[in-house]
Design a protein around this motif. Sequence first.
Motif, mmCIF file in Angstrom:
data_model
loop_
_atom_site.group_PDB
_atom_site.id
_atom_site.type_symbol
_atom_site.label_atom_id
_atom_site.label_comp_id
_atom_site.label_asym_id
_atom_site.label_seq_id
_atom_site.Cartn_x
_atom_site.Cartn_y
_atom_site.Cartn_z
ATOM 1 N N ILE A 163 0.850 -1.200 0.000
ATOM 2 C CA ILE A 163 0.000 0.000 0.000
ATOM 3 C C ILE A 163 0.884 1.247 0.000
ATOM 4 O O ILE A 163 0.628 2.219 -0.717
ATOM 5 N N ALA A 164 1.948 1.208 0.804
ATOM 6 C CA ALA A 164 2.830 2.371 0.930
ATOM 7 C C ALA A 164 3.608 2.636 -0.360
ATOM 8 O O ALA A 164 3.741 3.793 -0.784
ATOM 9 N N ILE A 165 4.139 1.582 -1.013
ATOM 10 C CA ILE A 165 4.925 1.817 -2.235
ATOM 11 C C ILE A 165 4.033 2.251 -3.396
ATOM 12 O O ILE A 165 4.444 3.053 -4.237
ATOM 13 N N LEU A 166 2.787 1.747 -3.429
ATOM 14 C CA LEU A 166 1.857 2.212 -4.460
ATOM 15 C C LEU A 166 1.490 3.676 -4.215
ATOM 16 O O LEU A 166 1.303 4.455 -5.160
ATOM 17 N N TYR A 167 1.399 4.047 -2.950
ATOM 18 C CA TYR A 167 1.162 5.447 -2.598
ATOM 19 C C TYR A 167 2.323 6.317 -3.084
ATOM 20 O O TYR A 167 2.109 7.400 -3.654
ATOM 21 N N ASP A 168 3.558 5.837 -2.891
ATOM 22 C CA ASP A 168 4.733 6.591 -3.335
ATOM 23 C C ASP A 168 4.695 6.813 -4.849
ATOM 24 O O ASP A 168 4.970 7.914 -5.333
ATOM 25 N N ALA A 169 4.374 5.736 -5.579
ATOM 26 C CA ALA A 169 4.296 5.846 -7.037
ATOM 27 C C ALA A 169 3.213 6.836 -7.449
ATOM 28 O O ALA A 169 3.404 7.650 -8.369
ATOM 29 N N GLY A 196 11.634 0.468 -5.831
ATOM 30 C CA GLY A 196 12.744 -0.319 -5.311
ATOM 31 C C GLY A 196 13.388 0.311 -4.083
ATOM 32 O O GLY A 196 13.627 -0.365 -3.083
ATOM 33 N N TYR A 197 13.682 1.630 -4.148
ATOM 34 C CA TYR A 197 14.273 2.313 -2.998
ATOM 35 C C TYR A 197 13.298 2.352 -1.826
ATOM 36 O O TYR A 197 13.690 2.232 -0.664
ATOM 37 N N SER A 198 12.026 2.548 -2.119
ATOM 38 C CA SER A 198 11.025 2.661 -1.071
ATOM 39 C C SER A 198 10.882 1.361 -0.290
ATOM 40 O O SER A 198 10.797 1.368 0.942
ATOM 41 N N ILE A 199 10.837 0.231 -0.986
ATOM 42 C CA ILE A 199 10.664 -1.052 -0.286
ATOM 43 C C ILE A 199 11.876 -1.365 0.572
ATOM 44 O O ILE A 199 11.771 -2.038 1.598
ATOM 45 N N ASN A 200 13.050 -0.856 0.190
ATOM 46 C CA ASN A 200 14.258 -1.084 0.992
ATOM 47 C C ASN A 200 14.088 -0.489 2.390
ATOM 48 O O ASN A 200 14.412 -1.134 3.399
ATOM 49 N N ASP A 201 13.599 0.753 2.461
ATOM 50 C CA ASP A 201 13.374 1.397 3.762
ATOM 51 C C ASP A 201 12.378 0.611 4.603
ATOM 52 O O ASP A 201 12.551 0.434 5.813
ATOM 53 N N LYS A 202 11.326 0.142 3.965
ATOM 54 C CA LYS A 202 10.272 -0.550 4.696
ATOM 55 C C LYS A 202 10.745 -1.907 5.220
ATOM 56 O O LYS A 202 10.377 -2.326 6.317
ATOM 57 N N GLY A 275 8.882 8.145 -0.306
ATOM 58 C CA GLY A 275 9.237 6.840 0.236
ATOM 59 C C GLY A 275 9.683 6.919 1.678
ATOM 60 O O GLY A 275 9.329 6.066 2.500
ATOM 61 N N ALA A 276 10.474 7.936 2.009
ATOM 62 C CA ALA A 276 10.911 8.122 3.394
ATOM 63 C C ALA A 276 9.716 8.409 4.305
ATOM 64 O O ALA A 276 9.629 7.889 5.429
ATOM 65 N N TYR A 277 8.799 9.229 3.810
ATOM 66 C CA TYR A 277 7.599 9.558 4.587
ATOM 67 C C TYR A 277 6.706 8.335 4.788
ATOM 68 O O TYR A 277 6.273 8.038 5.906
ATOM 69 N N ALA A 283 3.470 2.836 6.365
ATOM 70 C CA ALA A 283 3.672 1.386 6.406
ATOM 71 C C ALA A 283 3.701 0.838 7.831
ATOM 72 O O ALA A 283 2.939 -0.084 8.166
ATOM 73 N N ALA A 284 4.576 1.380 8.663
ATOM 74 C CA ALA A 284 4.705 0.868 10.032
ATOM 75 C C ALA A 284 3.421 1.081 10.859
ATOM 76 O O ALA A 284 2.935 0.145 11.502
ATOM 77 N N PRO A 285 2.830 2.292 10.874
ATOM 78 C CA PRO A 285 1.572 2.463 11.611
ATOM 79 C C PRO A 285 0.437 1.598 11.069
ATOM 80 O O PRO A 285 -0.394 1.106 11.842
ATOM 81 N N LEU A 286 0.384 1.395 9.746
ATOM 82 C CA LEU A 286 -0.660 0.569 9.159
ATOM 83 C C LEU A 286 -0.511 -0.883 9.614
ATOM 84 O O LEU A 286 -1.511 -1.556 9.911
ATOM 85 N N TRP A 287 0.731 -1.369 9.676
ATOM 86 C CA TRP A 287 0.953 -2.716 10.193
ATOM 87 C C TRP A 287 0.516 -2.802 11.653
ATOM 88 O O TRP A 287 -0.089 -3.779 12.075
#
Length: 306
Positions: A163-169, A196-202, A275-277, A283-287
Amino acid sequence: MLYNAKVRFDFIKHRNKFFLFSVILTLVGILSVSIFHMNFGVDFKAGTNMDILVGKKLTQTEAKDVLEQQGYSDITPTVGGTNGDRVSARFDDVLDQSKVKAIEDAFKAKYGDKVSSEVNVVSPDIAQELGIKAIYAVIIASVAIMLYVMIRFEWRMALAANIAILYDAFVVVTIFSIFRLQVDLPFIAAVLTTIGYSINDKIVIFDRIRENLRFAKTKNADQIGDLVNQSLWQTMARNVYTVLAVLIIATCLFIFGSESIKLFALAKMIGLASGAYSSICIAAPLWMVMKSKQKPSTKQVAKKAV
Protein backbone atom coordinates in the motif's frame (compact mmCIF):
# COMPACT_ATOMS: atom_id res chain seq x y z
CA MET A 1 12.77 -3.42 27.46
CA LEU A 2 15.45 -4.92 25.19
CA TYR A 3 14.39 -2.72 22.27
CA ASN A 4 14.52 0.49 24.29
CA ALA A 5 15.43 3.63 22.32
CA LYS A 6 14.91 7.36 22.76
CA VAL A 7 11.57 8.24 21.17
CA ARG A 8 11.72 11.89 20.10
CA PHE A 9 8.34 11.92 18.38
CA ASP A 10 5.40 9.52 18.75
CA PHE A 11 4.54 8.55 15.17
CA ILE A 12 1.93 6.03 16.26
CA LYS A 13 0.06 8.57 18.37
CA HIS A 14 -0.30 10.85 15.34
CA ARG A 15 -0.94 8.07 12.81
CA ASN A 16 -4.50 9.21 12.03
CA LYS A 17 -3.16 12.63 10.98
CA PHE A 18 -0.70 10.98 8.61
CA PHE A 19 -3.41 8.69 7.23
CA LEU A 20 -5.75 11.65 6.68
CA PHE A 21 -3.08 13.69 4.91
CA SER A 22 -2.21 10.73 2.66
CA VAL A 23 -5.86 10.07 1.80
CA ILE A 24 -6.43 13.75 0.94
CA LEU A 25 -3.33 13.83 -1.29
CA THR A 26 -4.46 10.62 -3.00
CA LEU A 27 -7.93 12.07 -3.66
CA VAL A 28 -6.36 15.24 -5.05
CA GLY A 29 -4.24 13.08 -7.34
CA ILE A 30 -7.25 11.07 -8.53
CA LEU A 31 -9.16 14.28 -9.31
CA SER A 32 -6.17 15.81 -11.09
CA VAL A 33 -5.55 12.74 -13.25
CA SER A 34 -9.28 12.37 -13.99
CA ILE A 35 -9.83 16.02 -14.93
CA PHE A 36 -6.52 17.21 -16.37
CA HIS A 37 -5.03 13.80 -17.32
CA MET A 38 -1.30 13.29 -17.73
CA ASN A 39 0.91 15.32 -20.03
CA PHE A 40 2.11 12.36 -22.07
CA GLY A 41 5.29 12.77 -24.05
CA VAL A 42 6.04 11.32 -27.45
CA ASP A 43 6.76 7.90 -25.90
CA PHE A 44 3.10 7.42 -24.92
CA LYS A 45 1.39 9.67 -27.41
CA ALA A 46 1.77 9.39 -31.15
CA GLY A 47 3.81 12.19 -32.64
CA THR A 48 7.28 13.49 -33.39
CA ASN A 49 9.85 14.93 -31.04
CA MET A 50 12.74 16.97 -32.47
CA ASP A 51 15.90 18.00 -30.63
CA ILE A 52 17.72 20.59 -32.72
CA LEU A 53 21.27 21.68 -31.89
CA VAL A 54 21.86 25.05 -33.54
CA GLY A 55 25.39 25.74 -32.24
CA LYS A 56 24.48 29.27 -31.14
CA LYS A 57 22.60 30.66 -28.17
CA LEU A 58 18.99 31.52 -28.93
CA THR A 59 15.78 32.39 -27.13
CA GLN A 60 12.45 30.58 -27.08
CA THR A 61 10.88 33.42 -29.08
CA GLU A 62 13.47 33.08 -31.83
CA ALA A 63 12.95 29.31 -32.03
CA LYS A 64 9.18 29.77 -32.13
CA ASP A 65 9.50 32.29 -34.99
CA VAL A 66 11.37 29.73 -37.11
CA LEU A 67 8.69 27.10 -36.48
CA GLU A 68 5.91 29.58 -37.28
CA GLN A 69 7.54 30.24 -40.65
CA GLN A 70 7.09 26.54 -41.39
CA GLY A 71 3.40 26.66 -40.41
CA TYR A 72 3.69 25.36 -36.82
CA SER A 73 2.29 28.33 -34.93
CA ASP A 74 0.72 26.11 -32.24
CA ILE A 75 4.06 24.55 -31.22
CA THR A 76 5.81 25.97 -28.15
CA PRO A 77 9.45 24.85 -28.20
CA THR A 78 11.77 24.72 -25.19
CA VAL A 79 15.33 26.00 -25.27
CA GLY A 80 18.00 24.37 -23.15
CA GLY A 81 21.39 22.74 -23.31
CA THR A 82 24.64 23.80 -21.68
CA ASN A 83 24.93 26.94 -23.83
CA GLY A 84 21.24 27.51 -24.49
CA ASP A 85 21.69 26.25 -28.03
CA ARG A 86 19.35 23.26 -28.05
CA VAL A 87 15.72 23.46 -29.17
CA SER A 88 13.19 20.77 -28.28
CA ALA A 89 9.85 20.71 -30.06
CA ARG A 90 7.05 18.18 -29.87
CA PHE A 91 4.60 17.72 -32.76
CA ASP A 92 1.32 15.87 -32.33
CA ASP A 93 1.54 14.58 -35.91
CA VAL A 94 3.92 11.96 -37.24
CA LEU A 95 6.15 14.09 -39.50
CA ASP A 96 7.56 12.50 -42.63
CA GLN A 97 11.18 12.96 -43.72
CA SER A 98 10.44 15.91 -46.00
CA LYS A 99 8.79 17.93 -43.20
CA VAL A 100 11.62 17.14 -40.79
CA LYS A 101 14.18 18.26 -43.37
CA ALA A 102 12.23 21.46 -44.05
CA ILE A 103 12.35 22.39 -40.33
CA GLU A 104 16.07 21.58 -40.12
CA ASP A 105 16.77 23.62 -43.26
CA ALA A 106 14.89 26.59 -41.78
CA PHE A 107 17.17 26.58 -38.72
CA LYS A 108 20.24 26.15 -40.96
CA ALA A 109 19.19 29.16 -43.00
CA LYS A 110 19.16 31.30 -39.85
CA TYR A 111 21.95 29.79 -37.74
CA GLY A 112 24.34 28.18 -40.21
CA ASP A 113 25.22 24.74 -41.54
CA LYS A 114 26.34 23.42 -38.14
CA VAL A 115 22.69 22.80 -37.19
CA SER A 116 21.92 19.13 -36.48
CA SER A 117 18.81 17.36 -35.26
CA GLU A 118 17.71 14.19 -33.50
CA VAL A 119 14.21 12.95 -34.37
CA ASN A 120 12.07 10.54 -32.35
CA VAL A 121 8.88 9.35 -34.05
CA VAL A 122 6.27 7.17 -32.33
CA SER A 123 3.29 5.73 -34.20
CA PRO A 124 -0.13 5.37 -32.49
CA ASP A 125 0.25 1.58 -32.21
CA ILE A 126 3.67 1.80 -30.58
CA ALA A 127 2.50 4.53 -28.20
CA GLN A 128 -0.42 2.37 -27.05
CA GLU A 129 1.84 -0.67 -26.64
CA LEU A 130 4.35 1.30 -24.57
CA GLY A 131 1.58 2.60 -22.30
CA ILE A 132 0.21 -0.91 -21.67
CA LYS A 133 3.67 -2.33 -20.99
CA ALA A 134 4.42 0.48 -18.55
CA ILE A 135 1.27 -0.36 -16.55
CA TYR A 136 2.19 -4.06 -16.60
CA ALA A 137 5.69 -3.23 -15.34
CA VAL A 138 4.37 -1.35 -12.30
CA ILE A 139 1.81 -4.07 -11.49
CA ILE A 140 4.32 -6.94 -11.84
CA ALA A 141 6.88 -5.11 -9.70
CA SER A 142 4.30 -4.44 -6.98
CA VAL A 143 3.04 -8.05 -6.92
CA ALA A 144 6.59 -9.46 -6.86
CA ILE A 145 7.56 -7.20 -3.96
CA MET A 146 4.40 -8.14 -2.05
CA LEU A 147 5.11 -11.85 -2.48
CA TYR A 148 8.72 -11.38 -1.37
CA VAL A 149 7.76 -9.50 1.80
CA MET A 150 4.98 -12.02 2.52
CA ILE A 151 7.43 -14.93 2.30
CA ARG A 152 10.16 -13.25 4.32
CA PHE A 153 7.94 -11.60 6.93
CA GLU A 154 4.14 -11.93 7.09
CA TRP A 155 1.08 -10.96 5.08
CA ARG A 156 0.30 -7.87 7.21
CA MET A 157 3.73 -6.42 6.58
CA ALA A 158 3.45 -7.31 2.89
CA LEU A 159 0.08 -5.60 2.59
CA ALA A 160 1.22 -2.49 4.50
CA ALA A 161 4.42 -2.26 2.44
CA ASN A 162 2.59 -2.65 -0.87
CA ILE A 163 0.00 0.00 0.00
CA ALA A 164 2.83 2.37 0.93
CA ILE A 165 4.93 1.82 -2.24
CA LEU A 166 1.86 2.21 -4.46
CA TYR A 167 1.16 5.45 -2.60
CA ASP A 168 4.73 6.59 -3.34
CA ALA A 169 4.30 5.85 -7.04
CA PHE A 170 0.98 7.70 -7.11
CA VAL A 171 2.47 10.74 -5.37
CA VAL A 172 4.92 11.08 -8.27
CA VAL A 173 2.02 10.72 -10.73
CA THR A 174 0.01 13.33 -8.79
CA ILE A 175 2.79 15.95 -8.83
CA PHE A 176 3.43 15.43 -12.53
CA SER A 177 -0.30 15.69 -13.27
CA ILE A 178 -0.84 18.86 -11.22
CA PHE A 179 2.14 20.72 -12.68
CA ARG A 180 1.63 19.31 -16.21
CA LEU A 181 5.12 17.83 -16.38
CA GLN A 182 5.86 15.56 -19.31
CA VAL A 183 5.50 11.81 -18.81
CA ASP A 184 7.79 9.61 -20.90
CA LEU A 185 9.84 6.42 -20.55
CA PRO A 186 12.39 7.96 -18.13
CA PHE A 187 9.41 8.82 -15.92
CA ILE A 188 8.40 5.14 -15.79
CA ALA A 189 12.00 4.21 -14.98
CA ALA A 190 11.93 6.75 -12.13
CA VAL A 191 8.67 5.30 -10.75
CA LEU A 192 10.06 1.74 -10.83
CA THR A 193 13.32 2.74 -9.14
CA THR A 194 11.28 4.69 -6.58
CA ILE A 195 9.41 1.48 -5.73
CA GLY A 196 12.74 -0.32 -5.31
CA TYR A 197 14.27 2.31 -3.00
CA SER A 198 11.03 2.66 -1.07
CA ILE A 199 10.66 -1.05 -0.29
CA ASN A 200 14.26 -1.08 0.99
CA ASP A 201 13.37 1.40 3.76
CA LYS A 202 10.27 -0.55 4.70
CA ILE A 203 12.10 -3.88 4.88
CA VAL A 204 14.71 -2.35 7.21
CA ILE A 205 11.95 -1.12 9.54
CA PHE A 206 9.92 -4.35 9.42
CA ASP A 207 13.05 -6.41 10.02
CA ARG A 208 13.72 -4.43 13.21
CA ILE A 209 10.06 -4.76 14.29
CA ARG A 210 10.22 -8.53 13.77
CA GLU A 211 13.47 -8.73 15.76
CA ASN A 212 12.00 -6.74 18.64
CA LEU A 213 8.86 -8.88 18.66
CA ARG A 214 10.99 -11.88 19.62
CA PHE A 215 11.94 -10.30 22.95
CA ALA A 216 8.77 -8.36 23.73
CA LYS A 217 5.55 -9.49 25.36
CA THR A 218 2.94 -7.41 23.58
CA LYS A 219 -0.57 -7.81 24.94
CA ASN A 220 -2.45 -4.77 23.65
CA ALA A 221 -2.41 -2.03 21.01
CA ASP A 222 -0.49 0.41 23.25
CA GLN A 223 2.36 -2.04 23.74
CA ILE A 224 2.50 -2.83 20.01
CA GLY A 225 2.50 0.90 19.27
CA ASP A 226 5.37 1.45 21.69
CA LEU A 227 7.34 -1.36 20.04
CA VAL A 228 6.79 0.17 16.58
CA ASN A 229 7.88 3.61 17.80
CA GLN A 230 11.04 2.15 19.30
CA SER A 231 11.77 0.25 16.10
CA LEU A 232 11.27 3.36 13.97
CA TRP A 233 13.75 5.38 16.00
CA GLN A 234 16.26 2.54 16.07
CA THR A 235 16.34 2.55 12.26
CA MET A 236 15.78 6.29 11.77
CA ALA A 237 19.42 7.28 11.29
CA ARG A 238 20.10 4.52 8.75
CA ASN A 239 17.00 5.33 6.70
CA VAL A 240 17.58 9.08 6.74
CA TYR A 241 21.24 8.80 5.72
CA THR A 242 20.42 6.34 2.92
CA VAL A 243 17.68 8.57 1.51
CA LEU A 244 19.79 11.72 1.82
CA ALA A 245 22.70 10.12 -0.02
CA VAL A 246 20.52 9.20 -3.02
CA LEU A 247 18.58 12.47 -2.79
CA ILE A 248 21.79 14.50 -3.08
CA ILE A 249 22.75 12.58 -6.21
CA ALA A 250 19.28 13.04 -7.73
CA THR A 251 19.40 16.76 -6.92
CA CYS A 252 22.78 17.11 -8.63
CA LEU A 253 21.40 15.36 -11.70
CA PHE A 254 18.44 17.75 -11.71
CA ILE A 255 20.62 20.86 -11.39
CA PHE A 256 23.58 19.92 -13.57
CA GLY A 257 22.11 17.22 -15.82
CA SER A 258 20.94 17.63 -19.39
CA GLU A 259 17.35 18.52 -20.27
CA SER A 260 16.57 14.90 -21.13
CA ILE A 261 17.36 13.70 -17.60
CA LYS A 262 15.96 16.58 -15.51
CA LEU A 263 12.41 15.19 -15.26
CA PHE A 264 13.78 11.73 -14.40
CA ALA A 265 15.80 13.28 -11.57
CA LEU A 266 12.80 15.32 -10.40
CA ALA A 267 10.59 12.21 -10.30
CA LYS A 268 13.31 10.44 -8.30
CA MET A 269 13.49 13.32 -5.81
CA ILE A 270 9.72 13.27 -5.29
CA GLY A 271 9.66 9.48 -4.98
CA LEU A 272 12.54 9.40 -2.48
CA ALA A 273 10.91 12.02 -0.25
CA SER A 274 7.56 10.20 -0.43
CA GLY A 275 9.24 6.84 0.24
CA ALA A 276 10.91 8.12 3.39
CA TYR A 277 7.60 9.56 4.59
CA SER A 278 5.50 6.48 3.80
CA SER A 279 7.96 4.07 5.44
CA ILE A 280 7.68 5.86 8.76
CA CYS A 281 4.19 7.39 8.67
CA ILE A 282 2.17 4.87 6.65
CA ALA A 283 3.67 1.39 6.41
CA ALA A 284 4.71 0.87 10.03
CA PRO A 285 1.57 2.46 11.61
CA LEU A 286 -0.66 0.57 9.16
CA TRP A 287 0.95 -2.72 10.19
CA MET A 288 0.46 -1.74 13.85
CA VAL A 289 -3.28 -1.15 13.25
CA MET A 290 -3.70 -4.55 11.56
CA LYS A 291 -1.55 -6.33 14.17
CA SER A 292 -3.47 -4.86 17.09
CA LYS A 293 -6.71 -6.23 15.64
CA GLN A 294 -5.27 -9.74 15.39
CA LYS A 295 -7.24 -12.29 17.37
CA PRO A 296 -5.20 -14.25 19.91
CA SER A 297 -4.28 -17.77 18.84
CA THR A 298 -5.70 -20.88 20.52
CA LYS A 299 -2.40 -21.45 22.38
CA GLN A 300 -2.41 -17.91 23.75
CA VAL A 301 -6.02 -18.30 24.95
CA ALA A 302 -5.14 -21.60 26.64
CA LYS A 303 -2.17 -20.03 28.47
CA LYS A 304 -4.36 -17.20 29.76
CA ALA A 305 -6.93 -19.74 30.97
CA VAL A 306 -4.24 -21.60 32.93
